[in-house]
Every structure is written in structure tokens, then in C-alpha cells.
Enzyme design. Structure first.
Site, PDB file in Angstrom:
ATOM      1  N   TRP A  40      -7.946   0.255   8.441  1.00 36.26           N
ATOM      2  CA  TRP A  40      -6.425   0.460   8.605  1.00 36.26           C
ATOM      3  C   TRP A  40      -5.966   1.801   8.937  1.00 36.26           C
ATOM      4  O   TRP A  40      -5.079   1.724   9.686  1.00 36.26           O
ATOM      5  CB  TRP A  40      -5.880  -0.050   7.172  1.00 36.26           C
ATOM      6  CG  TRP A  40      -6.185  -1.593   7.013  1.00 36.26           C
ATOM      7  CD1 TRP A  40      -6.790  -2.094   5.921  1.00 36.26           C
ATOM      8  CD2 TRP A  40      -5.693  -2.684   7.744  1.00 36.26           C
ATOM      9  NE1 TRP A  40      -6.979  -3.436   6.023  1.00 36.26           N
ATOM     10  CE2 TRP A  40      -6.327  -3.942   6.984  1.00 36.26           C
ATOM     11  CE3 TRP A  40      -5.122  -2.813   9.013  1.00 36.26           C
ATOM     12  CZ2 TRP A  40      -5.814  -5.085   7.588  1.00 36.26           C
ATOM     13  CZ3 TRP A  40      -4.631  -3.993   9.245  1.00 36.26           C
ATOM     14  CH2 TRP A  40      -5.230  -5.424   8.655  1.00 36.26           C
ATOM     15  N   ASP A  77       0.058   4.349   3.340  1.00 33.57           N
ATOM     16  CA  ASP A  77      -0.007   2.876   3.545  1.00 33.57           C
ATOM     17  C   ASP A  77      -0.788   2.299   2.148  1.00 33.57           C
ATOM     18  O   ASP A  77      -1.768   2.739   1.950  1.00 33.57           O
ATOM     19  CB  ASP A  77      -1.119   2.633   4.602  1.00 33.57           C
ATOM     20  CG  ASP A  77      -1.314   0.924   4.698  1.00 33.57           C
ATOM     21  OD1 ASP A  77      -0.759   0.283   3.858  1.00 33.57           O
ATOM     22  OD2 ASP A  77      -2.176   0.843   5.616  1.00 33.57           O
ATOM     23  N   LYS A 128      -0.323  -8.574  -0.930  1.00 34.36           N
ATOM     24  CA  LYS A 128      -1.365  -8.251  -1.756  1.00 34.36           C
ATOM     25  C   LYS A 128      -1.049  -8.203  -3.328  1.00 34.36           C
ATOM     26  O   LYS A 128      -1.345  -9.026  -4.115  1.00 34.36           O
ATOM     27  CB  LYS A 128      -2.103  -6.877  -1.442  1.00 34.36           C
ATOM     28  CG  LYS A 128      -3.098  -7.222  -0.223  1.00 34.36           C
ATOM     29  CD  LYS A 128      -2.604  -6.763   1.177  1.00 34.36           C
ATOM     30  CE  LYS A 128      -3.669  -7.273   2.430  1.00 34.36           C
ATOM     31  NZ  LYS A 128      -3.667  -6.271   3.345  1.00 34.36           N
TER      32      LYS A 128
HETATM   33  C1  PLP Z   1      -3.590  -5.859   4.750  1.00 34.35           C
HETATM   34  C2  PLP Z   1      -3.414  -4.554   5.140  1.00 34.35           C
HETATM   35  C3  PLP Z   1      -2.898  -4.292   6.206  1.00 34.35           C
HETATM   36  C4  PLP Z   1      -2.147  -5.177   7.119  1.00 34.35           C
HETATM   37  O1  PLP Z   1      -0.909  -5.479   6.744  1.00 34.35           O
HETATM   38  P1  PLP Z   1      -0.272  -6.709   7.706  1.00 34.35           P
HETATM   39  O2  PLP Z   1       1.017  -7.061   6.721  1.00 34.35           O
HETATM   40  O3  PLP Z   1      -1.050  -7.997   7.941  1.00 34.35           O
HETATM   41  O4  PLP Z   1       0.130  -5.833   8.837  1.00 34.35           O
HETATM   42  C5  PLP Z   1      -2.762  -2.761   6.335  1.00 34.35           C
HETATM   43  N1  PLP Z   1      -3.013  -1.759   5.747  1.00 34.35           N
HETATM   44  C6  PLP Z   1      -3.787  -2.143   4.630  1.00 34.35           C
HETATM   45  C7  PLP Z   1      -4.094  -0.953   3.607  1.00 34.35           C
HETATM   46  C8  PLP Z   1      -4.016  -3.341   4.353  1.00 34.35           C
HETATM   47  O5  PLP Z   1      -4.637  -3.687   2.887  1.00 34.35           O
END
Ligand code: PLP
Length: 370
Positions: free
Chosen positions: A102, A172, A196
Site C-alpha cells: 500500500w 494511511d 476494515k
Molecule cells: C485496504 C487498504 C487500502 C485500500 O483501500 P481502498 O479503500 O480499497 O482503496 C489502502 N491502504 C491500506 C493500508 C489498506 O489496508
């Protein structure tokens, strides 16, 4: 009906109480005679839900006054672009720490917007760890320093954050927001896709220090400009009303449970059950992450070889465990144990792991002796 033993990485398990409450209000919310999906996003009932979600998140995370909470769409993935578009000026550069897929994706998008620099990376050790803070030499003039606080795919997590002083720290937190106490004032911007730890997919939470929002970035498309959403309380256009409603229920659930302190306590117990199953297996299960970088949200591990791994995953599936396959890019196994995954489910998985190992090894012994 028995609820599934859901270890999905995202979208993931939601609290059963939240689903029941949503069910009880499905046909008639707040005596409107309508489902929440049928309300105008400008109605009092919806606006109350929307503001309640913002307020509850502020309370739970102890978000200081000088921050705004925005509800956006496009997932965490759109933030990979919006962050540099809004924060990275032409004469500046953005620093990135690479700790997994990511962060790599975030960097790729930023490169399309401006100048970037990788200031630390654990790619050479297959993303098994988080860099030591002393190894991160970021630029004092950087527009921001970007990190991924929990690496969903590799199963590593930052447990201390760099003190970046004047450089805004951008994180993030898609897969560990609201899972443990953090000091929001140490960050310039925190973002997370909701699917999540916060609710269903379709909504992304951005927590941004107000001074980082500029009202003079007219060249940025309206929908991609933080100022648009700040100025309209995230109601510039039609928001994902159902997702925001479910988010508000998840936040209420977290608060009723005892807030972040309690959630953090539960998460530690859950993770320890699984890491104990790994550590006490005499090497039958191998954790992907180095112990000091282990994630309390995504527990990643492998078995002695691919064949045994396949058997493990098949037997686990037969026993009702969902979502234990590792991410398609890295293989192995992964148990995602976000806030809503009950302790009992982690206990069942730990027991299953112990029993699988015993059964497998007994069978091998019998075959060997025969
Ligand atoms: C799941 C995830 C993403 C992607 O998220 P989307 O909402 O599908 O764009 C980005 N960064 C991390 C750390 C993730 O776990």
C-alpha cells in the site's frame, strides 16, 4: 444461525450488535416511515446521523479542535492522489516510507503529481519489519512524510511513530484506525477506508489539521479538493448515506464497549492468542513479520511447505473459517482480526491451529513408522 468465523481482510466482520440494530431500523428509521437509504441527505434525520458520526469519532480518538473530520469516497486509494494534489506544492517534495504494497501504491500516485523521495524502505527484507525511527532521515522541508501505519498484506505495524515536528506526518491507517490509542496531534493527516475497522466499504475517513487545507487551490478539480468537503461539512454532493449510517452505529458500538482503551485491550488479547499459537509450534507455523513489527490486526504466517499450507487452508475452510488465505501477492495465510472480530473466534482459530499441527504430525509419525 451461527455467525461465520470471519477473518476477512476487508470488507471484514462487523459487530453483530450493529447489524441487529440496523435490522431493527431497516424499514423505519427515526419514525420517518423510511429506510435510511430513502432519506434525503439534506433531511434533519440524516444530518443528525452524519454529525453524530463525526462527533463520536472525535470523542473516541480524542481529536483536537484544530482538526477536521471529512467523509469522502473513492477509498483509501483516492487519498493516494488527493494528498499530493492538495499538500505537495510544485517547489516542494514529499517523503515516503515504504513498508509494503500500500505504501508503494501511495508513492506511485504521488509521483504522478510531484517530486517524491523514499526515505526508508524494508523492501529488501521482504517487508518483514518496520524501519527503526533512527533510520528514517526525512527532509526538514518536505511537504509531508507519508507512512502506512499497519501493513494489511504483510502483517506489520508501527508501534511508535516518528516525531516529525514541522513536517506534517501523513498516515494511511486504513487497517488499524480506532484499534489502539494514538496521539492525533502528532499527525498532519490520517486517512482510512472504512471497510476494515470502521464499517462497510464506500466511505473514507480523513482527519486533517485545519491549516493544511488551502482555499486557494483552484486548479484542483472540485471533488478532489479538501477545501470543498471541509466547507460543506462533507455534504457537497450526495454522500454514501447508508455507509455513513453504519459507520455511526459502529462508532456507537465502540463507545458502548468502553472506547479505545477497551478495544486496544481486546485486540492485544486476540493477537496474543494467535501469535502464541505460532510461537509455541516449534516452527511448524512461521510468522512473516519480525516479532518487534508484528501487527495486531493482520496475523500473517506460513506452514512448512505449500502442500501442507493448502491442506491447512482446506481443513480450515471445512471447519468454517473464512478469509485465511494470504493476499494473492504474497501467499501464505493471514488472519485479519479487526476490532469487530470476537475474542472467541480467535480462540477457536488458535485451537484449530494447535489441533491441525498435532494431527498432521501424528499422521506423519504413523506413516514414518509403518
Ligand atoms: C485496504 C487498504 C487500502 C485500500 O483501500 P481502498 O479503500 O480499497 O482503496 C489502502 N491502504 C491500506 C493500508 C489498506 O489496508
Amino acid at each position: 444461525m451461527k455467525r461465520a468465523l470471519n477473518f476477512n481482510a476487508g470488507p471484514a466482520a462487523l459487530p453483530e450488535d450493529v447489524l441487529k440494530r440496523a435490522q431493527s431500523e431497516w424499514l423505519n428509521i427515526d419514525n420517518t416511515g423510511m429506510s435510511v437509504m430513502e432519506l434525503s441527505h439534506r433531511s434533519d434525520t440524516f444530518e443528525t446521523i452524519h454529525n453524530h458520526a463525526i462527533q463520536t469519532l472525535k470523542e473516541l480518538m480524542d481529536i483536537p479542535e484544530n482538526y477536521d473530520v471529512l467523509f469522502l469516497q473513492g477509498g483509501a486509494s483516492l487519498q493516494f492522489s488527493m494528498i499530493p494534489m492538495n499538500l505537495l506544492k510544485a517547489d516542494s517534495l514529499a517523503d515516503y516510507v515504504l513498508t509494503g504494497s500500500w505504501s508503494e501504491k501511495a508513492l506511485q500516485e504521488a509521483k504522478k503529481i510531484g517530486t517524491t523521495r523514499v526515505v526508508a524502505s524494508t523492501k529488501d527484507v521482504n517487508y518483514t519489519s518496520i524501519p527503526k525511527l533512527s533510520d528514517i532521515v526525512y527532509n526538514q522541508d518536505a511537504a509531508y512524510l507519508h507512512i502506512t501505519s499497519n501493513n494489511t498484506i504483510y502483517g506489520t505495524q508501527w508501534n511508535v511513530f516518528p516525531d516529525t515536528k514541522n513536517v506534517p506526518l501523513v498516515a494511511d491507517m486504513s487497517s488499524d484506525i480506532l484499534s489502539k490509542k494514538i496521539d492525533v496531534s502528532k499527525f498532519g493527516l490520517i486517512y482510512a477506508g472504512a471497510q476494515k475497522n470502521l464499517g462497510p466499504s464506500g466511505i473514507t475517513v480523513v482527519i486533517i489539521r485545519k491549516d493544511l487545507i488551502s482555499d486557494s487551490l483552484d486548479e484542483i478539480p472540485t471533488m478532489l479538493n479538501y477545501h470543498t468537503h471541509q466547507a460543506s461539512n462533507s455534504l457537497y454532493n450526495t454522500p454514501p448515506t447508508l455507509a455513513i449510517y453504519l459507520l455511526s452505529l459502529v462508532l456507537d458500538w465502540a463507545k458502548d464497549l468502553g472506547g479505545i482503551t477497551k478495544i486496544e485491550e481486546n485486540n492485544a488479547k486476540k493477537a496474543e492468542l494467535l501469535y502464541h499459537a505460532i510461537d509455541s509450534s516449534d516452527g511448524f507455523y512461521q510468522g512473516h513479520a519480525k516479532p518487534d513489527s508484528r501487527s495486531y490486526m493482520n496475523v500473517t504466517f506460513t506452514l512448512p511447505n505449500k502442500e501442507i499450507e493448502q491442506e491447512f487452508l482446506q481443513k480450515a475452510k471445512d471447519a468454517g473459517f473464512i478469509g485465511l488465505n494470504g493476499h494473492r501477492s504474497v501467499g501464505g495465510c493471514r488472519a485479519s482480526i479487526y476490532n469487530a472480530v470476537p475474542l472467541e473466534h480467535c480462540q477457536e482459530l488458535a485451537d484449530f491451529m494447535k489441533n491441525f499441527k498435532k494431527t498432521y504430525q501424528n499422521r506423519e509419525k504413523t506413516l514414518f513408522n509403518a
